[in-house]
Design a protein around this motif. Structure first.
Motif, PDB file in Angstrom:
ATOM      1  N   CYS A 157      61.334  72.789  61.454  1.00  0.00           N
ATOM      2  CA  CYS A 157      61.982  71.817  60.568  1.00  0.00           C
ATOM      3  C   CYS A 157      63.184  71.188  61.272  1.00  0.00           C
ATOM      4  N   TYR A 158      63.940  71.982  61.985  1.00  0.00           N
ATOM      5  CA  TYR A 158      65.097  71.486  62.720  1.00  0.00           C
ATOM      6  C   TYR A 158      64.676  70.478  63.790  1.00  0.00           C
ATOM      7  N   SER A 159      63.609  70.783  64.520  1.00  0.00           N
ATOM      8  CA  SER A 159      63.111  69.872  65.550  1.00  0.00           C
ATOM      9  C   SER A 159      62.653  68.551  64.948  1.00  0.00           C
ATOM     10  N   LYS A 160      61.940  68.641  63.826  1.00  0.00           N
ATOM     11  CA  LYS A 160      61.489  67.425  63.144  1.00  0.00           C
ATOM     12  C   LYS A 160      62.684  66.620  62.651  1.00  0.00           C
ATOM     13  N   PHE A 161      63.674  67.301  62.103  1.00  0.00           N
ATOM     14  CA  PHE A 161      64.886  66.639  61.624  1.00  0.00           C
ATOM     15  C   PHE A 161      65.559  65.873  62.757  1.00  0.00           C
ATOM     16  N   LEU A 162      65.726  66.516  63.913  1.00  0.00           N
ATOM     17  CA  LEU A 162      66.374  65.859  65.049  1.00  0.00           C
ATOM     18  C   LEU A 162      65.573  64.659  65.535  1.00  0.00           C
ATOM     19  N   ALA A 163      64.251  64.803  65.584  1.00  0.00           N
ATOM     20  CA  ALA A 163      63.396  63.691  66.004  1.00  0.00           C
ATOM     21  C   ALA A 163      63.519  62.518  65.029  1.00  0.00           C
ATOM     22  N   ASP A 164      63.551  62.814  63.744  1.00  0.00           N
ATOM     23  CA  ASP A 164      63.698  61.758  62.729  1.00  0.00           C
ATOM     24  C   ASP A 164      65.056  61.067  62.841  1.00  0.00           C
ATOM     25  N   VAL A 165      66.105  61.851  63.046  1.00  0.00           N
ATOM     26  CA  VAL A 165      67.445  61.277  63.193  1.00  0.00           C
ATOM     27  C   VAL A 165      67.489  60.391  64.442  1.00  0.00           C
ATOM     28  N   ALA A 166      66.944  60.877  65.537  1.00  0.00           N
ATOM     29  CA  ALA A 166      66.937  60.104  66.779  1.00  0.00           C
ATOM     30  C   ALA A 166      66.192  58.783  66.596  1.00  0.00           C
ATOM     31  N   GLU A 167      65.056  58.826  65.935  1.00  0.00           N
ATOM     32  CA  GLU A 167      64.273  57.615  65.687  1.00  0.00           C
ATOM     33  C   GLU A 167      65.041  56.643  64.793  1.00  0.00           C
ATOM     34  N   ASP A 168      65.685  57.162  63.769  1.00  0.00           N
ATOM     35  CA  ASP A 168      66.446  56.323  62.851  1.00  0.00           C
ATOM     36  C   ASP A 168      67.631  55.663  63.560  1.00  0.00           C
ATOM     37  N   VAL A 169      68.349  56.426  64.362  1.00  0.00           N
ATOM     38  CA  VAL A 169      69.492  55.888  65.100  1.00  0.00           C
ATOM     39  C   VAL A 169      69.018  54.816  66.086  1.00  0.00           C
ATOM     40  N   LYS A 170      67.931  55.088  66.771  1.00  0.00           N
ATOM     41  CA  LYS A 170      67.372  54.126  67.730  1.00  0.00           C
ATOM     42  C   LYS A 170      67.010  52.819  67.022  1.00  0.00           C
ATOM     43  N   ARG A 171      66.352  52.924  65.872  1.00  0.00           N
ATOM     44  CA  ARG A 171      65.947  51.746  65.114  1.00  0.00           C
ATOM     45  C   ARG A 171      67.169  50.941  64.665  1.00  0.00           C
ATOM     46  N   LYS A 172      68.186  51.632  64.171  1.00  0.00           N
ATOM     47  CA  LYS A 172      69.384  50.943  63.690  1.00  0.00           C
ATOM     48  C   LYS A 172      70.150  50.268  64.828  1.00  0.00           C
ATOM     49  N   ILE A 173      70.181  50.900  65.990  1.00  0.00           N
ATOM     50  CA  ILE A 173      70.839  50.290  67.147  1.00  0.00           C
ATOM     51  C   ILE A 173      70.082  49.039  67.569  1.00  0.00           C
ATOM     52  N   GLU A 174      68.750  49.122  67.588  1.00  0.00           N
ATOM     53  CA  GLU A 174      67.951  47.953  67.954  1.00  0.00           C
ATOM     54  C   GLU A 174      68.167  46.815  66.951  1.00  0.00           C
ATOM     55  N   GLU A 175      68.223  47.143  65.660  1.00  0.00           N
ATOM     56  CA  GLU A 175      68.484  46.122  64.637  1.00  0.00           C
ATOM     57  C   GLU A 175      69.857  45.489  64.850  1.00  0.00           C
ATOM     58  N   LYS A 176      70.848  46.307  65.158  1.00  0.00           N
ATOM     59  CA  LYS A 176      72.211  45.806  65.378  1.00  0.00           C
ATOM     60  C   LYS A 176      72.256  44.902  66.606  1.00  0.00           C
TER      61      LYS A 176
END
Length: 72
Positions: free
Chosen positions: A42-61
């Motif tokens: 669950c922790y690994s999935k959480f980190l992967a999801d956070v990383a993907e979300d941060v990456k997406r938001k940076i690209e949008e910005k």
């Protein structure tokens, strides 16, 4: 929107996150710990999801910033 208004808006968002969102996240995390829903997988999935979300938001910005600069 001038710089001061932007800074106030950012400060309000940070404060709201601190006062409203973080307590909910902490409560849910503690509930998951008590119910044995939080483990290595669950922790690994959480980190992967956070990383993907941060990456997406940076690209949008970056796209927004590029668009704003092109308009100037």
């Amino acid at each position: 929107m001038n710089l001061m208004e932007k800074m106030k808006k950012i400060a309000k968002i940070c404060l709201l996150s601190y006062l409203e969102v973080l307590p909910i996240l902490i409560q849910e995390y503690n509930a998951d710990i008590l119910n044995d829903n939080w483990g290595k997988e669950c922790y690994s999935k959480f980190l992967a999801d956070v990383a993907e979300d941060v990456k997406r938001k940076i690209e949008e910005k970056m796209i927004t910033t590029d668009s704003e600069e092109a308009a100037d």
